[in-house]
Design a protein around this motif. Structure first.
Motif, PDB file in Angstrom:
ATOM      1  N   LYS A  27       0.831  -1.223   0.000  1.00 40.48           N
ATOM      2  CA  LYS A  27       0.000   0.000   0.000  1.00 40.48           C
ATOM      3  C   LYS A  27       0.860   1.265   0.000  1.00 40.48           C
ATOM      4  N   TYR A  28       2.067   1.194   0.587  1.00 45.15           N
ATOM      5  CA  TYR A  28       2.958   2.358   0.535  1.00 45.15           C
ATOM      6  C   TYR A  28       3.510   2.548  -0.882  1.00 45.15           C
ATOM      7  N   SER A  67       5.172   0.490  10.582  1.00 47.32           N
ATOM      8  CA  SER A  67       5.647  -0.865  10.836  1.00 47.32           C
ATOM      9  C   SER A  67       5.139  -1.318  12.201  1.00 47.32           C
ATOM     10  N   SER A  69       6.875  -2.837  14.193  1.00 46.41           N
ATOM     11  CA  SER A  69       8.020  -2.751  15.119  1.00 46.41           C
ATOM     12  C   SER A  69       8.126  -1.337  15.689  1.00 46.41           C
ATOM     13  N   ASN A  70       8.779  -1.247  16.822  1.00 48.39           N
ATOM     14  CA  ASN A  70       8.966   0.032  17.508  1.00 48.39           C
ATOM     15  C   ASN A  70      10.418   0.495  17.438  1.00 48.39           C
ATOM     16  N   TYR A 152      -8.340   0.380   9.262  1.00 46.72           N
ATOM     17  CA  TYR A 152      -7.777   1.534   8.550  1.00 46.72           C
ATOM     18  C   TYR A 152      -8.855   2.553   8.182  1.00 46.72           C
ATOM     19  N   SER A 182       0.488   2.150  18.959  1.00 46.57           N
ATOM     20  CA  SER A 182       0.514   2.110  20.433  1.00 46.57           C
ATOM     21  C   SER A 182       1.483   3.158  20.981  1.00 46.57           C
ATOM     22  N   GLN A 183       2.370   3.632  20.094  1.00 46.68           N
ATOM     23  CA  GLN A 183       3.339   4.645  20.512  1.00 46.68           C
ATOM     24  C   GLN A 183       2.908   6.001  19.938  1.00 46.68           C
TER      25      GLN A 183
HETATM   26  N1  LIG Z   1       4.922   0.274  15.966  1.00 45.76           N
HETATM   27  C1  LIG Z   1       4.561   1.684  16.092  1.00 45.76           C
HETATM   28  C2  LIG Z   1       4.091   2.218  14.736  1.00 45.76           C
HETATM   29  C3  LIG Z   1       2.764   1.619  14.356  1.00 45.76           C
HETATM   30  C4  LIG Z   1       2.572   1.450  12.857  1.00 45.76           C
HETATM   31  O1  LIG Z   1       3.342   1.907  12.045  1.00 45.76           O
HETATM   32  N2  LIG Z   1       1.506   0.709  12.534  1.00 45.76           N
HETATM   33  C5  LIG Z   1       1.233   0.293  11.169  1.00 45.76           C
HETATM   34  C6  LIG Z   1       1.666  -1.156  10.985  1.00 45.76           C
HETATM   35  C7  LIG Z   1       1.182  -1.817   9.719  1.00 45.76           C
HETATM   36  C8  LIG Z   1       1.226  -0.892   8.499  1.00 45.76           C
HETATM   37  O2  LIG Z   1       2.336  -0.654   7.958  1.00 45.76           O
HETATM   38  O3  LIG Z   1       0.183  -0.357   8.105  1.00 45.76           O
HETATM   39  C9  LIG Z   1       3.475   1.882  17.139  1.00 45.76           C
HETATM   40  O4  LIG Z   1       2.910   0.880  17.582  1.00 45.76           O
HETATM   41  O5  LIG Z   1       3.190   3.043  17.483  1.00 45.76           O
END
Ligand SMILES: N[C@@H](CCC(=O)NCCCC(=O)O)C(=O)O
Length: 250
Positions: A27-28, A67, A69-70, A152, A182-183
């Motif tokens: 999607k990006y 992502s 991930s954090n 979304y 979450s962040q």
């Molecule tokens: N992990 C961070 C950022 C959250 C984030 O980017 N979510 C989207 C994940 C899937 C996608 O790329 O659409 C947080 O939890 O704040």
């Protein structure tokens, strides 16, 4: 043939099976191609294995994506993450120096979700690791059980700062946005201008004040079904135009 501006997108490094891969959500990629009318190239997250200077010489803009991930908390002097938190140190080692270098070189930068958080950290800001545990803050996470269209889909309003870049591109004071994080921004980085906020006051978008080129980031996901969302269209159009201007300078 009219060449399109080239937009580099940094990958996540993730182990699939027994091997590491470098992956980017489609999607990006399609939002860069269709929304910014640019040529997308995927950049591996291998830290300094590839030169930042050569990367910046190859692209007319950069997109830093979301992502699961954090960002590792040591990058912003944060407390250690809760056990089991997903990180991506290879991505951190790639994106954080690249964002700084791109800003200094005047290469257009768009940050989305994790990319928004990375940009805040690069400019000396910090992150709430669990926004929903903060007094007075909403729960900005998606629900695992919901469908993608619900996850979304519109989740909360944002107030768009009058006189800001986003207000100029979009022309309205409010919009509904999705929320999948979450962040969030705790301390806003130096030299960043708030462009939008959530009802609980959380920063949802910022620009880099006095940037030489486009340097903008959002906490939500404008790439999702971007063509049917006027706010998303405004963001990707502005980003694409900045990349075209950079291309003409190269
Ligand atoms: N992990 C961070 C950022 C959250 C984030 O980017 N979510 C989207 C994940 C899937 C996608 O790329 O659409 C947080 O939890 O704040």
């Amino acid at each position: 043939m009219q060449r399109k501006p080239v937009v580099g997108i940094c990958a996540d490094r993730k182990v699939l099976g027994k091997h590491p891969f470098h992956a980017i959500g489609e999607k990006y990629i399609t939002a860069v191609i269709e929304g910014a009318h640019a040529f997308a190239v995927l950049l591996p997250s291998l830290g300094d294995a590839q030169s930042i200077e050569q990367t910046l010489a190859m692209v007319d803009g950069l997109l830093f994506t979301g992502s699961p991930s954090n960002v590792e908390p040591h990058h912003y002097a944060g407390e250690p993450s809760a056990p089991g938190t997903l990180h991506d140190p290879h991505r951190d080692a790639t994106t954080l120096p690249l964002i700084r270098a791109a800003f200094e070189a005047g290469v257009p930068v768009l940050g989305i979700c994790r990319g928004f958080q990375e940009m805040n950290v690069v400019f000396g800001g910090s992150l709430y690791q669990k926004v929903h545990e903060q007094p007075g803050r909403m729960d900005h996470r998606e629900r695992d059980e919901d469908t993608l269209d619900v996850q979304y889909g519109p989740a909360h309003p944002i107030r768009i700062a009058p006189g800001g870049q986003l207000h100029r591109w979009f022309g309205q004071d409010e919009a509904m946005v999705n929320s999948i994080h979450s962040q969030g921004v705790d301390r806003l980085g130096e030299g960043l201008t708030v462009e939008a906020t959530a009802p609980d006051g959380l920063v949802e978008a910022f620009s880099v004040t006095n940037a030489r080129s486009f340097a903008f980031a959002v906490q939500w996901h404008p790439e999702w079904k971007h063509a049917s969302n006027p706010l998303s269209t405004a963001i990707f159009s502005a980003f694409g135009e900045a990349c075209r201007q950079r291309q003409q300078q190269r």
